[in-house]
Design an enzyme around this catalytic site. Structure first.
Site, PDB file in Angstrom:
ATOM      1  CB  SER A 110     -24.965  29.141 -16.642  1.00  0.00           C
ATOM      2  OG  SER A 110     -26.073  28.331 -16.827  1.00  0.00           O
ATOM      3  CE  LYS A 119     -27.651  28.577 -19.530  1.00  0.00           C
ATOM      4  NZ  LYS A 119     -28.383  28.277 -18.282  1.00  0.00           N
ATOM      5  CE1 TYR A 139     -27.402  26.056 -22.712  1.00  0.00           C
ATOM      6  CE2 TYR A 139     -27.765  23.702 -22.404  1.00  0.00           C
ATOM      7  CZ  TYR A 139     -27.691  24.979 -21.889  1.00  0.00           C
ATOM      8  OH  TYR A 139     -27.878  25.182 -20.546  1.00  0.00           O
ATOM      9  CE1 TYR A 159     -27.734  28.874 -13.204  1.00  0.00           C
ATOM     10  CE2 TYR A 159     -26.189  29.460 -11.485  1.00  0.00           C
ATOM     11  CZ  TYR A 159     -26.455  28.861 -12.687  1.00  0.00           C
ATOM     12  OH  TYR A 159     -25.453  28.246 -13.381  1.00  0.00           O
ATOM     13  CB  VAL A 173     -23.169  24.368 -12.347  1.00  0.00           C
ATOM     14  CG1 VAL A 173     -24.598  24.817 -12.106  1.00  0.00           C
ATOM     15  CG2 VAL A 173     -22.999  23.786 -13.739  1.00  0.00           C
TER      16      VAL A 173
HETATM   17  N1  GLU Z   1     -24.848  22.747 -18.726  1.00  0.00           N
HETATM   18  C1  GLU Z   1     -25.811  23.058 -17.748  1.00  0.00           C
HETATM   19  C2  GLU Z   1     -27.180  22.622 -18.119  1.00  0.00           C
HETATM   20  O1  GLU Z   1     -27.607  22.856 -19.225  1.00  0.00           O
HETATM   21  C3  GLU Z   1     -25.812  24.520 -17.423  1.00  0.00           C
HETATM   22  C4  GLU Z   1     -25.334  24.575 -16.079  1.00  0.00           C
HETATM   23  C5  GLU Z   1     -25.252  25.945 -15.478  1.00  0.00           C
HETATM   24  O2  GLU Z   1     -26.311  26.456 -15.102  1.00  0.00           O
HETATM   25  O3  GLU Z   1     -24.149  26.458 -15.330  1.00  0.00           O
HETATM   26  O4  GLU Z   1     -27.859  22.040 -17.298  1.00  0.00           O
END
Ligand code: GLU
Length: 342
Positions: free
Chosen positions: A80, A83, A205, A257, A275
């Protein structure tokens, strides 16, 4: 001078002048290395392979001094954390107004993978939750998936100063199991919030989540933001100066988060976690922090990483809104350091 050992220690004290900050970081690492709370992410088998004892802390100043301790070269997937930077590239590709018409900047207080859109506008809430990150990835320009991925990898190279690869098994597992992400992507397609090339965007993504980095990279990326978008070591510009504040303000409100409010209150540094066990935190104008430790708390944030950032924030008065005189003055603690081991 009575023996070889004395001579060796004298010579090392001449060639390697270290600042007290290195010892401080060693102590923090020692203190939290035995903290065994949390659990390694296991929603895909590849991530469950991470060793819970891996633990690295790296700090890079806006002037390019590098301080590291522990497993700072161990590679892991950025997840994440990517992002925030894909958001930056989307802003460069389209400008603020257009990007904001597709993705809001409002914290949700809900889980990162919640399937929820703003009722009035159908926009995902922010670029840090999965729906918003997929809508943001949709905005990345390029003729095809390969070119779009290449642009992302080149961007990360500008931030870190080195080449990056994808962890292909992680990418394939994310893709094979990412039904929830696919569901929210198609919901957004239904509302016309993303383009028809959605399968290509979902691949992008999943690939951006699978980019391999280490704790040093995270600290260098954070230091680049702290330094107004210019990598403090290579001096290359990674992102348009205009958008640095967009990236770090969304990190402050939405980066950790659904613990972002608590983090802003306790730590007060714009940050983003993933994560894979990484946390990247920015102290604007001063420094970047990168931590890596795979065991996560209930909210998905690295347990040891949180402790380290809390401690640094408190000890050196790095909270964004701190007005009290800090216990320790960072400039004094890093002064005189002659080692740059980047
Ligand atoms: N690849 C994860 C997902 O799309 C993102 C995980 C994260 O929040 O780091 O579920």
């Amino acid at each position: 001078m009575s023996n070889i050992g004395d001579l060796q220690s004298l010579s090392s004290s001449i060639t390697a002048v270290t600042s007290p900050f290195r010892n401080y970081l060693n102590d923090v690492h020692k203190k939290y290395r035995s903290l065994n709370d949390g659990a390694v992410a296991d929603y895909i088998p590849e991530l469950a392979l991470a060793k819970p004892e891996w633990f690295g802390i790296c700090v890079v100043t806006a002037e390019g001094q590098v301080f590291e301790v522990g497993d700072c070269d161990q590679l892991f997937t950025i997840q994440s954390i990517s992002k925030a930077f894909v958001f930056g590239l989307a802003l460069e590709d389209h400008g603020r107004e257009y990007v904001n018409s597709k993705v809001s900047v409002e914290p949700t207080g809900e889980a990162f993978n919640s399937i929820v859109l703003d009722e009035a506008t159908n926009r995902p809430y922010n670029p840090m939750v999965n729906a918003g990150a997929i809508a943001t990835a949709d905005l990345i320009k390029g003729q095809n998936g390969t070119e779009r991925l290449k642009r992302l990898l080149e961007m990360f190279k500008r931030y870190t100063g080195r080449d990056h690869d994808i962890n292909v098994p992680v990418f394939l597992s994310e893709k094979a199991t990412g039904h929830r992400n696919r569901a929210m992507a198609y919901l957004m397609l239904n509302f016309g919030m993303v383009s028809e090339k959605l399968d290509e965007t979902l691949d992008l993504y999943f690939q951006q989540c699978s980019i391999l980095v280490n704790a040093k990279d995270l600290a260098m990326i954070a230091a680049t933001l702290a330094n107004g978008g210019i990598n403090p070591v290579t001096k290359e510009r990674a992102v348009d100066e205009r958008y640095v504040q967009d990236i770090i303000s969304v990190m402050l409100t939405c980066g950790m988060y659904d613990a972002s409010g608590e983090w802003a209150y306790r730590v007060g540094m714009p940050a983003k976690s993933g994560v894979g066990g990484g946390i990247l935190a920015v102290v604007p104008g001063k420094l970047g922090i990168g931590t890596f430790s795979p065991p996560l708390d209930q909210k998905g944030n690295s347990v040891r990483g949180i402790k380290v950032c809390e401690e640094l924030s408190r000890d050196f008065g790095l909270h964004l809104f701190s007005v009290a005189k800090p216990e320790r003055n960072l400039q004094e603690w890093i002064a005189g350091d002659s080692i740059n081991d980047w």
